[in-house]
Motif scaffolding. Structure first.
Motif, mmCIF file in Angstrom:
data_model
loop_
_atom_site.group_PDB
_atom_site.id
_atom_site.type_symbol
_atom_site.label_atom_id
_atom_site.label_comp_id
_atom_site.label_asym_id
_atom_site.label_seq_id
_atom_site.Cartn_x
_atom_site.Cartn_y
_atom_site.Cartn_z
ATOM 1 N N PRO A 125 0.794 -1.228 0.000
ATOM 2 C CA PRO A 125 0.000 0.000 0.000
ATOM 3 C C PRO A 125 0.828 1.281 0.000
ATOM 4 C CG PRO A 125 -0.599 -1.419 1.863
ATOM 5 C CD PRO A 125 0.507 -2.084 1.136
ATOM 6 N N ASN A 126 0.319 2.224 -0.753
ATOM 7 C CA ASN A 126 0.836 3.593 -0.850
ATOM 8 C C ASN A 126 2.154 3.723 -1.595
ATOM 9 O OD1 ASN A 126 -1.380 4.755 0.628
ATOM 10 N ND2 ASN A 126 -0.466 3.841 2.453
ATOM 11 N N LEU A 127 2.740 2.609 -2.007
ATOM 12 C CA LEU A 127 3.986 2.714 -2.761
ATOM 13 C C LEU A 127 3.755 3.252 -4.167
ATOM 14 C CD1 LEU A 127 5.803 -0.422 -1.376
ATOM 15 C CD2 LEU A 127 6.417 1.972 -1.008
ATOM 16 N N ASN A 128 2.517 3.247 -4.623
ATOM 17 C CA ASN A 128 2.188 3.884 -5.892
ATOM 18 C C ASN A 128 2.405 5.396 -5.821
ATOM 19 O OD1 ASN A 128 -0.126 3.538 -4.078
ATOM 20 N ND2 ASN A 128 -1.312 4.645 -5.618
ATOM 21 N N LEU A 129 2.538 5.932 -4.626
ATOM 22 C CA LEU A 129 2.730 7.368 -4.440
ATOM 23 C C LEU A 129 4.190 7.756 -4.198
ATOM 24 C CD1 LEU A 129 -0.404 8.077 -2.214
ATOM 25 C CD2 LEU A 129 -0.160 8.382 -4.691
ATOM 26 N N LEU A 130 5.103 6.802 -4.396
ATOM 27 C CA LEU A 130 6.519 7.121 -4.233
ATOM 28 C C LEU A 130 6.882 8.331 -5.093
ATOM 29 C CD1 LEU A 130 8.568 3.801 -4.191
ATOM 30 C CD2 LEU A 130 8.282 5.459 -2.356
ATOM 31 N N GLY A 131 7.734 9.144 -4.553
ATOM 32 C CA GLY A 131 8.154 10.351 -5.260
ATOM 33 C C GLY A 131 7.412 11.574 -4.760
ATOM 34 N N THR A 132 6.189 11.368 -4.310
ATOM 35 C CA THR A 132 5.404 12.476 -3.755
ATOM 36 C C THR A 132 5.032 12.222 -2.302
ATOM 37 O OG1 THR A 132 3.324 11.516 -4.560
ATOM 38 C CG2 THR A 132 4.416 13.109 -5.986
ATOM 39 N N GLY B 67 20.627 -7.994 -16.449
ATOM 40 C CA GLY B 67 22.068 -8.235 -16.421
ATOM 41 C C GLY B 67 22.406 -9.685 -16.120
ATOM 42 N N PHE B 68 21.461 -10.413 -15.560
ATOM 43 C CA PHE B 68 21.638 -11.827 -15.252
ATOM 44 C C PHE B 68 20.800 -12.723 -16.168
ATOM 45 C CE2 PHE B 68 22.944 -9.768 -11.358
ATOM 46 C CZ PHE B 68 23.985 -10.557 -10.909
ATOM 47 N N GLY B 69 20.176 -12.125 -17.180
ATOM 48 C CA GLY B 69 19.342 -12.901 -18.093
ATOM 49 C C GLY B 69 18.002 -13.292 -17.503
ATOM 50 N N LEU B 70 17.557 -12.565 -16.495
ATOM 51 C CA LEU B 70 16.277 -12.841 -15.849
ATOM 52 C C LEU B 70 15.275 -11.752 -16.188
ATOM 53 C CD1 LEU B 70 17.617 -13.845 -12.309
ATOM 54 C CD2 LEU B 70 16.881 -15.374 -14.139
ATOM 55 N N SER B 71 14.014 -12.039 -15.934
ATOM 56 C CA SER B 71 12.971 -11.038 -16.139
ATOM 57 C C SER B 71 12.315 -10.708 -14.805
ATOM 58 C CB SER B 71 11.928 -11.534 -17.139
ATOM 59 O OG SER B 71 11.262 -12.669 -16.628
ATOM 60 N N VAL B 72 11.554 -9.628 -14.807
ATOM 61 C CA VAL B 72 10.868 -9.161 -13.610
ATOM 62 C C VAL B 72 9.383 -9.026 -13.908
ATOM 63 C CG1 VAL B 72 10.541 -7.117 -12.142
ATOM 64 C CG2 VAL B 72 12.835 -7.967 -12.580
ATOM 65 N N ASP B 73 8.582 -9.513 -12.986
ATOM 66 C CA ASP B 73 7.137 -9.282 -12.988
ATOM 67 C C ASP B 73 6.907 -8.312 -11.836
ATOM 68 O OD1 ASP B 73 4.376 -9.318 -12.879
ATOM 69 O OD2 ASP B 73 4.204 -11.494 -12.825
ATOM 70 N N PHE B 74 6.606 -7.058 -12.145
ATOM 71 C CA PHE B 74 6.566 -5.971 -11.161
ATOM 72 C C PHE B 74 5.129 -5.552 -10.918
ATOM 73 C CE2 PHE B 74 7.147 -1.688 -9.557
ATOM 74 C CZ PHE B 74 8.322 -1.757 -8.830
ATOM 75 N N ARG B 75 4.706 -5.534 -9.639
ATOM 76 C CA ARG B 75 3.314 -5.221 -9.313
ATOM 77 C C ARG B 75 3.210 -4.391 -8.037
ATOM 78 N NH1 ARG B 75 0.288 -11.029 -10.303
ATOM 79 N NH2 ARG B 75 1.475 -11.630 -12.155
ATOM 80 N N GLN B 76 2.119 -3.647 -7.935
ATOM 81 C CA GLN B 76 1.802 -2.869 -6.736
ATOM 82 C C GLN B 76 0.310 -2.976 -6.470
ATOM 83 O OE1 GLN B 76 -0.145 0.210 -6.333
ATOM 84 N NE2 GLN B 76 0.288 0.149 -4.142
ATOM 85 N N THR B 77 -0.049 -3.066 -5.182
ATOM 86 C CA THR B 77 -1.456 -3.087 -4.814
ATOM 87 C C THR B 77 -1.669 -2.434 -3.458
ATOM 88 O OG1 THR B 77 -3.436 -4.455 -4.539
ATOM 89 C CG2 THR B 77 -1.365 -5.375 -3.712
ATOM 90 N N ASN B 78 -2.850 -1.871 -3.303
ATOM 91 C CA ASN B 78 -3.281 -1.365 -2.006
ATOM 92 C C ASN B 78 -4.243 -2.349 -1.345
ATOM 93 O OD1 ASN B 78 -1.875 1.116 -2.224
ATOM 94 N ND2 ASN B 78 -3.462 1.890 -3.577
ATOM 95 N N ALA B 79 -4.499 -3.469 -2.002
ATOM 96 C CA ALA B 79 -5.485 -4.447 -1.537
ATOM 97 C C ALA B 79 -4.807 -5.721 -1.040
ATOM 98 C CB ALA B 79 -6.457 -4.775 -2.655
ATOM 99 N N GLU B 80 -5.043 -6.061 0.206
ATOM 100 C CA GLU B 80 -4.414 -7.232 0.809
ATOM 101 C C GLU B 80 -4.771 -8.521 0.075
ATOM 102 O OE1 GLU B 80 -4.088 -9.348 5.223
ATOM 103 O OE2 GLU B 80 -5.395 -7.620 4.941
ATOM 104 N N HIS B 81 -6.034 -8.677 -0.302
ATOM 105 C CA HIS B 81 -6.443 -9.917 -0.974
ATOM 106 C C HIS B 81 -5.735 -10.090 -2.316
ATOM 107 C CE1 HIS B 81 -9.185 -7.077 -2.978
ATOM 108 N NE2 HIS B 81 -9.222 -7.965 -3.954
ATOM 109 N N GLU B 82 -5.462 -8.997 -2.993
ATOM 110 C CA GLU B 82 -4.752 -9.078 -4.266
ATOM 111 C C GLU B 82 -3.303 -9.515 -4.055
ATOM 112 O OE1 GLU B 82 -5.128 -6.632 -8.330
ATOM 113 O OE2 GLU B 82 -4.653 -5.395 -6.580
ATOM 114 N N MET B 83 -2.666 -8.986 -3.015
ATOM 115 C CA MET B 83 -1.295 -9.381 -2.691
ATOM 116 C C MET B 83 -1.240 -10.876 -2.385
ATOM 117 S SD MET B 83 1.879 -8.321 -2.324
ATOM 118 C CE MET B 83 1.976 -6.578 -1.936
ATOM 119 N N VAL B 84 -2.202 -11.371 -1.624
ATOM 120 C CA VAL B 84 -2.258 -12.803 -1.289
ATOM 121 C C VAL B 84 -2.393 -13.633 -2.559
ATOM 122 C CG1 VAL B 84 -3.630 -14.596 -0.159
ATOM 123 C CG2 VAL B 84 -3.143 -12.464 1.048
ATOM 124 N N GLU B 85 -3.262 -13.227 -3.470
ATOM 125 C CA GLU B 85 -3.454 -13.953 -4.733
ATOM 126 C C GLU B 85 -2.158 -14.018 -5.532
ATOM 127 O OE1 GLU B 85 -6.092 -15.577 -6.101
ATOM 128 O OE2 GLU B 85 -7.330 -15.228 -4.333
#
Length: 149
Positions: free
Chosen positions: A11-18, A42-60
């Motif tokens: 939560p609230n990390l979508n507001l980073l910078g402000t 740099g290591f030949g890997l990929s990233v799946d990057f996500r943000q949520t303010n909802a606990e149930h979404e994080m659990v999923e």
């Protein structure tokens, strides 16, 4: 998927910078994502990057990524202190889990910030290094992947 690092933000990390730049800096979540992607690539890997303010979404998301990933980097933010469903989901993860906090939670004025329950499920914790902590977490997981037979 074994070449993917899941980077989760609470939560609230979508507001980073402000949001409280005196504590969290001026970098945005897009800056954090770019940093993580560059480190992983740099290591030949990929990233799946996500943000949520909802606990149930994080659990999923954690449940979906509990096996088959290179690992999980998570900044649980306020979920750190009372989100037991998130903790329980993290305990199911087969690979490494690195907990990241931008600020040093142990030096914060609010006593409750010092006690993150997520640490019980984390392989390691990075706290207080700004957004650089994300890059270090991604690098740690990438090094683990590289050292596997």
């Amino acid at each position: 998927m074994a070449g993917t690092i899941l980077v989760l933000n609470g939560p609230n990390l979508n507001l980073l910078g402000t949001r409280e730049p005196d504590i969290y800096g001026h970098a945005t979540l897009a800056d954090v994502e770019a940093l993580c992607r560059a480190e992983a690539e740099g290591f030949g890997l990929s990233v799946d990057f996500r943000q949520t303010n909802a606990e149930h979404e994080m659990v999923e998301w954690i449940q979906q990524g509990r096996c088959g990933l290179a690992g999980i980097v998570i900044n649980p933010a306020a979920f750190s202190y009372a989100a037991y469903p998130v903790l329980d989901a993290l305990k199911l993860v087969e690979g490494p889990v690195v907990e990241v906090h931008i600020s040093n939670i142990h030096r914060r004025d609010e006593a409750w910030r010092k006690d993150t329950i997520m640490t019980a499920a984390a392989t390691g914790v990075i706290s207080g290094l700004g957004i650089a902590g994300y890059g270090l977490a991604v690098r740690y997981i990438a090094e683990l992947v590289r050292s596997r037979p």
